[in-house]
Design a protein around this motif. Structure first.
Motif, short mmCIF file in Angstrom:
data_model
loop_
_atom_site.label_atom_id
_atom_site.label_comp_id
_atom_site.label_asym_id
_atom_site.label_seq_id
_atom_site.Cartn_x
_atom_site.Cartn_y
_atom_site.Cartn_z
N SER A 196 0.82 -1.20 0.00
CA SER A 196 0.00 0.00 0.00
C SER A 196 0.86 1.25 0.00
O SER A 196 0.57 2.22 -0.66
CB SER A 196 -0.93 -0.01 1.20
N ALA A 197 1.94 1.20 0.74
CA ALA A 197 2.82 2.37 0.79
C ALA A 197 3.36 2.67 -0.60
O ALA A 197 3.47 3.81 -1.02
CB ALA A 197 3.96 2.11 1.75
N ARG A 198 3.66 1.63 -1.32
CA ARG A 198 4.17 1.74 -2.69
C ARG A 198 3.23 2.55 -3.57
O ARG A 198 3.61 3.47 -4.25
CB ARG A 198 4.33 0.31 -3.23
N ILE A 199 1.98 2.16 -3.55
CA ILE A 199 1.01 2.84 -4.41
C ILE A 199 0.92 4.31 -4.04
O ILE A 199 0.86 5.19 -4.88
CB ILE A 199 -0.38 2.21 -4.27
N MET A 200 0.97 4.56 -2.72
CA MET A 200 0.84 5.93 -2.27
C MET A 200 1.98 6.77 -2.83
O MET A 200 1.77 7.86 -3.32
CB MET A 200 0.84 5.94 -0.75
N VAL A 246 -7.08 -7.05 -13.35
CA VAL A 246 -7.79 -6.73 -12.11
C VAL A 246 -7.27 -7.64 -11.00
O VAL A 246 -7.24 -8.87 -11.18
CB VAL A 246 -9.31 -6.96 -12.28
N GLY A 247 -6.89 -7.06 -9.88
CA GLY A 247 -6.47 -7.90 -8.77
C GLY A 247 -5.60 -7.16 -7.77
O GLY A 247 -5.74 -5.94 -7.59
N ASP A 248 -4.67 -7.89 -7.16
CA ASP A 248 -3.85 -7.35 -6.08
C ASP A 248 -2.47 -6.96 -6.59
O ASP A 248 -2.26 -6.77 -7.79
CB ASP A 248 -3.78 -8.38 -4.93
N ARG A 302 -1.80 7.50 -13.46
CA ARG A 302 -2.24 6.83 -12.23
C ARG A 302 -3.49 7.54 -11.74
O ARG A 302 -3.43 8.68 -11.31
CB ARG A 302 -1.14 6.88 -11.19
N ILE A 303 -4.60 6.86 -11.85
CA ILE A 303 -5.87 7.39 -11.38
C ILE A 303 -6.45 6.33 -10.45
O ILE A 303 -7.22 5.48 -10.89
CB ILE A 303 -6.85 7.65 -12.55
N PRO A 304 -6.04 6.30 -9.18
CA PRO A 304 -6.43 5.20 -8.31
C PRO A 304 -7.94 4.97 -8.35
O PRO A 304 -8.67 5.95 -8.38
CB PRO A 304 -6.01 5.69 -6.92
N PRO A 305 -8.41 3.74 -8.39
CA PRO A 305 -7.63 2.52 -8.27
C PRO A 305 -7.04 1.99 -9.58
O PRO A 305 -6.67 0.83 -9.65
CB PRO A 305 -8.68 1.54 -7.75
N ARG A 306 -6.94 2.89 -10.60
CA ARG A 306 -6.42 2.39 -11.89
C ARG A 306 -5.04 2.92 -12.21
O ARG A 306 -4.66 4.00 -11.77
CB ARG A 306 -7.38 2.81 -13.02
N PHE A 344 -2.08 3.59 -31.35
CA PHE A 344 -2.92 2.39 -31.48
C PHE A 344 -4.28 2.61 -30.81
O PHE A 344 -5.13 1.74 -30.87
CB PHE A 344 -2.22 1.18 -30.86
N ASN A 345 -4.44 3.73 -30.14
CA ASN A 345 -5.66 3.99 -29.36
C ASN A 345 -5.93 2.77 -28.47
O ASN A 345 -7.06 2.32 -28.33
CB ASN A 345 -6.84 4.27 -30.30
N ALA A 346 -4.87 2.26 -27.88
CA ALA A 346 -4.99 1.06 -27.05
C ALA A 346 -4.52 1.38 -25.63
O ALA A 346 -3.61 2.18 -25.45
CB ALA A 346 -4.14 -0.07 -27.64
N THR A 347 -5.17 0.75 -24.67
CA THR A 347 -4.68 0.92 -23.31
C THR A 347 -4.46 -0.45 -22.67
O THR A 347 -5.15 -1.42 -22.96
CB THR A 347 -5.65 1.72 -22.41
N ILE A 348 -3.44 -0.47 -21.80
CA ILE A 348 -3.20 -1.62 -20.94
C ILE A 348 -3.37 -1.06 -19.54
O ILE A 348 -2.70 -0.10 -19.16
CB ILE A 348 -1.79 -2.20 -21.16
N GLU A 349 -4.31 -1.64 -18.78
CA GLU A 349 -4.70 -1.02 -17.52
C GLU A 349 -4.59 -2.00 -16.36
O GLU A 349 -4.57 -3.21 -16.54
CB GLU A 349 -6.15 -0.52 -17.62
N TYR A 350 -4.53 -1.39 -15.19
CA TYR A 350 -4.52 -2.18 -13.97
C TYR A 350 -5.59 -1.60 -13.04
O TYR A 350 -5.74 -0.38 -12.97
CB TYR A 350 -3.13 -2.08 -13.30
N PHE A 351 -6.33 -2.49 -12.40
CA PHE A 351 -7.38 -2.04 -11.48
C PHE A 351 -7.17 -2.74 -10.14
O PHE A 351 -7.20 -3.96 -10.06
CB PHE A 351 -8.76 -2.40 -12.06
N TRP A 352 -6.93 -1.94 -9.12
CA TRP A 352 -6.70 -2.49 -7.78
C TRP A 352 -8.01 -2.99 -7.18
O TRP A 352 -8.94 -2.21 -6.92
CB TRP A 352 -6.10 -1.40 -6.88
N ALA A 353 -8.14 -4.30 -6.99
CA ALA A 353 -9.30 -4.90 -6.32
C ALA A 353 -8.78 -6.22 -5.73
O ALA A 353 -8.93 -7.28 -6.33
CB ALA A 353 -10.43 -5.15 -7.30
#
Ligand SMILES: *[C@@H]1O[C@H](CO)[C@@H](O)[C@H](O)[C@H]1NC(C)=O
Ligand SMILES: *[C@@H]1O[C@H](CO)[C@@H](O)[C@H](O)[C@H]1NC(C)=O
Ligand SMILES: *[C@@H]1O[C@H](CO)[C@@H](O)[C@H](O)[C@H]1NC(C)=O
Ligand SMILES: *[C@@H]1O[C@H](CO)[C@@H](O)[C@H](O)[C@H]1NC(C)=O
Ligand SMILES: *[C@@H]1O[C@H](CO)[C@@H](O)[C@H](O)[C@H]1NC(C)=O
Ligand SMILES: *[C@@H]1O[C@H](CO)[C@@H](O)[C@H](O)[C@H]1NC(C)=O
Ligand SMILES: *[C@@H]1O[C@H](CO)[C@@H](O)[C@H](O)[C@H]1NC(C)=O
Ligand SMILES: *[C@@H]1O[C@H](CO)[C@@H](O)[C@H](O)[C@H]1NC(C)=O
Length: 429
Positions: A30-34, A147-149, A176-180, A188-197
């Motif tokens: 969590s500290a990392r993300i912050m 999506v995950g941890d 970085r737009i938490p949780p993403r 390419f109008n392409a995104t690779i995303e991460y979602f914190w859940a």
């Protein structure tokens, strides 16, 4: 020979023995993300606007996918072995600008780099090499979301690093737009995303910046708030495991949000998976969307599991994969594996299960160990000298094991793309 060290655990199904280690590591996450977030405080919406202004109305040729670029029919890519290959691995270097410090083990002082040089070799076929341009073409006008941890965050970072080098400067960005977290390949109008859940379903740990580890409370029947943000995503890749494994029981609600009860983790996990499955069935259009589920990422907390006679050690100072093909450690819970299998098999929608647990289980050498961070800071010299307390045997160094997970995912994405395209426009006779 030595004291009564157990060679195998009496019950390998449920191992909750590592609670202390786990708690400290998750706090670290969590500290990392912050920190990431503080460093990156530009207004993200301006960049999104910029993207939508561009005109992409260009006629595109279909992407050609040849037979040797997809996994052969009938080949189980999850059965195989790690072979030394310092020619083609690592695919990218630690200089990839999108890696967080937490995973750059070499730069953090890890003395060996062997862990970067192993290639996964399935017994029955070849795993296709990842072609970044081809993947970006397939992802054109699409969103790929993990999506995950924090384990899943490592997979996301790995994927970004696998593709980013073919995109010129100025045409790629990470927001970085938490949780993403959102990596954009502009042309390419392409995104690779991460979602914190971390539990997939809703919980009191959903704040990507400030979440509780010890007082976790999951809402087993609630997914709508998350689901809303996954709607319409073209390719979704889910994962959730380690956060469930803190204690044998977990506080949870089901029905009334005020009725908190302790559930056995396996029961709670099943209820959560069923909630997720309902969301999949009602929200996914299998004609336009594709869903993957990652099997659990194993931990390597006790070295006597692979080094009989040893005690007190863990993944620290390990430099080579386990070669015994039948090895299956206690860092992965078989009850949870069965639960996932059950729930997926009952789905009407085809979700591809990527069973990377065993191939990762061989990789006792791949963890960040004492070459990562704790509460947002690299370990001190003193802490490094105490791997028993401070080694992280949960997360993975990059480049490293998650790159192989992504090569497997890539081969599936290409295969799906090809079969969809063949359905739409069958090849002329
Ligand atoms: C795909 O193959 C066809 C026929 O072989 C060719 O005409 C086309 O240019 C190829 N497309 C791309 C993007 O390379
Ligand atoms: C690659 O591995 C071989 C065999 O271990 C070794 O002899 C060689 O020096 C290595 N090459 C590089 C570039 O590290
Ligand atoms: C970019 O991709 C999105 C889907 O992710 C699509 O809705 C949008 O129309 C695309 N933009 C352009 C300009 O093609
Ligand atoms: C984190 O959340 C807790 C409980 O919700 C709150 O008391 C605390 O002030 C928050 N910390 C930060 C840094 O926002
Ligand atoms: C559930 O919550 C109660 C009250 O906060 C706490 O005493 C108990 O230890 C928690 N149970 C678990 C399994 O965390
Ligand atoms: C919960 O787990 C305990 C110990 O593993 C077991 O004895 C008990 O029967 C389980 N309870 C339920 C409701 O499954
Ligand atoms: C690491 O392992 C090597 C041999 O495998 C051993 O010589 C060395 O003492 C170990 N280092 C530590 C700090 O345990
Ligand atoms: C995943 O693979 C392992 C070993 O490779 C196997 O034991 C397990 O049953 C598989 N899980 C599922 C759900 O297929």
């Amino acid at each position: 020979m030595t004291t009564a060290q157990p060679q195998t655990l009496p019950s390998r199904q449920i191992q909750f023995l590592f609670t202390v280690a786990l708690a400290s590591l998750l706090i670290l996450g969590s500290a990392r993300i912050m920190l990431d977030n503080l460093k990156n405080n530009q207004n993200p919406f301006l960049r999104l606007l910029h993207l939508t202004k561009r005109d992409y109305k260009v006629v595109r040729l279909p992407v050609n996918v040849s037979d040797d670029e997809v996994i052969e029919d009938g080949c189980n890519v999850f059965e195989g072995k790690w072979v030394w290959d310092n020619v083609s691995f690592p695919v990218y270097g630690e200089s990839c600008p999108y890696l967080v410090k937490q995973v750059t083990c070499r730069r953090n002082g890890r003395p060996d780099s062997f862990y970067q040089n192993w290639r996964w070799q399935p017994h029955a076929c070849q795993l296709p090499r990842l072609n970044a341009l081809k993947l970006l073409e397939v992802l054109r006008d699409k969103r790929l979301m993990f999506v995950g941890d924090s384990i899943q965050r490592g997979m996301f970072e790995s994927m970004v690093c696998l593709v980013q080098s073919v995109i010129p400067e100025g045409k790629k960005s990470l927001q970085r737009i938490p949780p993403r977290k959102i990596f954009t390949a502009e042309d390419f109008n392409a995104t690779i995303e991460y979602f914190w859940a971390p539990f997939i379903i809703e919980s009191n740990s959903d704040n990507a910046i400030n979440h509780t580890v010890r007082k976790r409370l999951v809402r087993l029947d609630s997914i709508a708030k998350h689901g809303k943000q996954w709607e319409g995503v073209d390719i979704l890749v889910f994962e959730s495991y380690i956060w469930w494994m803190y204690k044998p029981q977990i506080n949870a609600t089901f029905g009334s949000p005020y009725d908190v009860r302790e559930y056995n983790v396996t029961t709670a996990y099943r209820l959560a998976m069923e909630t997720w499955a309902n969301w999949i069935e009602t929200s996914i259009d299998p004609n336009t969307q594709k869903v993957y589920f990652m099997s659990m990422s194993p931990t390597h907390l006790w070295d006597w599991e692979w080094k009989p006679g040893s005690h007190d050690g863990n993944c620290f100072n390990e430099t080579h994969p386990i070669q015994d093909p039948s090895y299956w450690g206690t860092g992965s819970n078989l009850h949870i594996m069965e639960t996932v299998r059950d729930v997926l098999s009952q789905l009407q929608i085809d979700v591809t299960f990527l069973n990377v647990t065993q191939l990762s289980d061989y990789r006792k050498d791949g963890h960040t160990s004492v070459y990562g961070e704790r509460r947002g800071k690299l370990l001190t010299k003193e802490q490094r000298l105490n791997p028993k307390t401070f080694a992280d045997c949960i997360h993975w160094c990059l480049p490293g094991v998650p790159d192989t997970w992504n090569e497997i995912l890539y081969a599936h994405i290409l295969k799906d793309y090809r079969s969809k395209r063949n359905k739409l426009s069958p090849a002329p006779l």
